[in-house]
Write a protein that holds these residues in place. Structure first.
Motif, short mmCIF file in Angstrom:
data_model
loop_
_atom_site.label_atom_id
_atom_site.label_comp_id
_atom_site.label_asym_id
_atom_site.label_seq_id
_atom_site.Cartn_x
_atom_site.Cartn_y
_atom_site.Cartn_z
N GLU A 24 -46.67 12.39 -88.47
CA GLU A 24 -46.88 13.79 -88.84
C GLU A 24 -48.16 13.89 -89.63
OE1 GLU A 24 -43.46 12.86 -89.49
OE2 GLU A 24 -43.68 11.86 -91.42
N PHE A 59 -43.52 13.32 -99.26
CA PHE A 59 -42.36 12.59 -98.76
C PHE A 59 -41.15 12.70 -99.71
CE2 PHE A 59 -39.97 8.54 -98.26
CZ PHE A 59 -39.51 8.76 -96.98
N MET A 78 -38.52 8.37 -91.93
CA MET A 78 -37.66 7.96 -93.04
C MET A 78 -36.74 6.82 -92.62
SD MET A 78 -35.08 10.18 -95.42
CE MET A 78 -36.16 11.58 -95.60
N ARG A 84 -29.89 5.48 -99.42
CA ARG A 84 -30.08 6.89 -99.04
C ARG A 84 -28.83 7.45 -98.38
NH1 ARG A 84 -36.16 5.88 -96.80
NH2 ARG A 84 -37.23 6.07 -98.79
N ARG A 124 -47.13 3.52 -101.41
CA ARG A 124 -46.76 4.87 -101.79
C ARG A 124 -45.45 4.85 -102.57
NH1 ARG A 124 -46.89 10.29 -98.21
NH2 ARG A 124 -46.18 11.61 -99.88
N THR A 128 -39.71 2.51 -99.10
CA THR A 128 -39.09 1.19 -98.96
C THR A 128 -40.07 0.08 -99.31
OG1 THR A 128 -39.56 1.36 -96.60
CG2 THR A 128 -37.31 1.85 -97.31
N GLU A 191 -37.01 -2.29 -90.10
CA GLU A 191 -36.43 -1.02 -90.55
C GLU A 191 -36.26 -0.09 -89.36
OE1 GLU A 191 -38.86 0.71 -93.62
OE2 GLU A 191 -38.45 -0.94 -95.02
N1 ARG Z 1 -40.29 4.35 -93.99
C1 ARG Z 1 -40.61 4.37 -95.39
C2 ARG Z 1 -39.47 4.96 -96.16
O1 ARG Z 1 -38.63 5.58 -95.59
C3 ARG Z 1 -41.86 5.15 -95.67
C4 ARG Z 1 -41.83 6.52 -95.11
C5 ARG Z 1 -43.01 7.30 -95.43
N2 ARG Z 1 -42.99 8.47 -94.66
C6 ARG Z 1 -43.86 9.44 -94.81
N3 ARG Z 1 -43.73 10.46 -94.05
N4 ARG Z 1 -44.80 9.33 -95.70
O2 ARG Z 1 -39.40 4.81 -97.35
#
Ligand code: ARG
Length: 230
Positions: A24, A59, A78, A84, A124, A128, A191
């Motif tokens: 996205e 996010f 996600m 979660r 970030r 995860t 994942e």
């Molecule tokens: N897959 C990882 C999580 O769920 C990172 C997802 C980041 N997604 C995003 N749209 N920035 O934690």
């Protein structure tokens, strides 16, 4: 509006992230969100017979927006996690991912996750990857960012030694960047991505059924090919 005849099409709000290529991101020219997740949720909506209104945000906002029930659906690469699942419902998995490390092309020191001790590793916050680094690399110097692009930029400018993030995003960034970065090591921690819902949402079943149908009829493959085909 407000006219509840049997054939009125339901419209659901979909929360998505504002920048996670190629799932996205904003198309600057059209002003519309695009990407794999956007095409996927639109195809699911078509199949299930509802309409969607896409809203992009950070996010963390997607995660908390599911927990509070503010949005009907969340799709943002996600990862389905046990933690979660305590507060959010997920669809069946729709994409296999994992984590990966990127370093500068001329870095010969970091060849895998075994070389992260004492290194500045960016990712970030609220993802995860952050959890993975905390759990498996307590001796690395973790630096978290509100957006991953800032982390990649700090890596390129030498303020970080490595970035850890989702494989498809790292690979996409490394391939499209004017080639300053490279990936190292194997895929860490397999994942799976799931579409998110507020707990006990009645939409989960419909979305799962539509997802199954578009996987069987080739629509999913077309979308996959569009964003990940060579
Ligand atoms: N897959 C990882 C999580 O769920 C990172 C997802 C980041 N997604 C995003 N749209 N920035 O934690």
């Amino acid at each position: 509006a407000g006219c509840n005849t049997g054939d009125a099409t339901e419209k659901y709000t979909v929360a998505t992230d504002n920048n996670f290529v190629p799932f996205e991101f904003l198309n600057e020219e059209t002003g519309e969100m695009e990407g794999f997740d956007i095409d996927l949720i639109k195809a699911i909506a078509d199949e299930a017979g509802f309409e969607v209104e896409i809203e992009s945000m950070k996010f963390d906002g997607v995660v908390s927006g599911m927990q509070s029930g503010r949005y009907d659906i969340g799709i943002a690469g996600m990862t389905i996690t046990e933690e979660r699942k305590e507060t959010i419902d997920f669809s069946d998995p729709y994409y296999d991912a994992g984590l990966m490390i990127a370093v500068n092309k001329d870095n010969e020191e970091i060849k895998s996750e075994d070389d992260l001790a004492g290194k500045k590793v960016g990712t970030r916050s609220g993802t995860t990857s952050e959890e993975y680094i905390k759990a498996n690399h307590p001796d690395a110097d973790l630096v978290t960012f509100p957006g991953i692009v800032e982390a990649y930029m700090d890596l390129e400018s030498g303020r970080l030694d490595a970035v850890m993030y989702d494989v498809p995003n790292v690979q996409y960034y490394v391939a499209n960047d004017s080639a300053k970065l490279k990936t190292v090591g194997d895929i860490l921690q397999g994942e799976q991505y799931g579409i998110a819902f507020p707990k006990d949402s009645e939409l989960v079943e419909d979305v799962n059924q539509a997802l199954e149908t578009i996987i069987e009829n080739g629509t999913y493959d077309d979308i996959y090919e569009k964003w990940f085909g060579e």
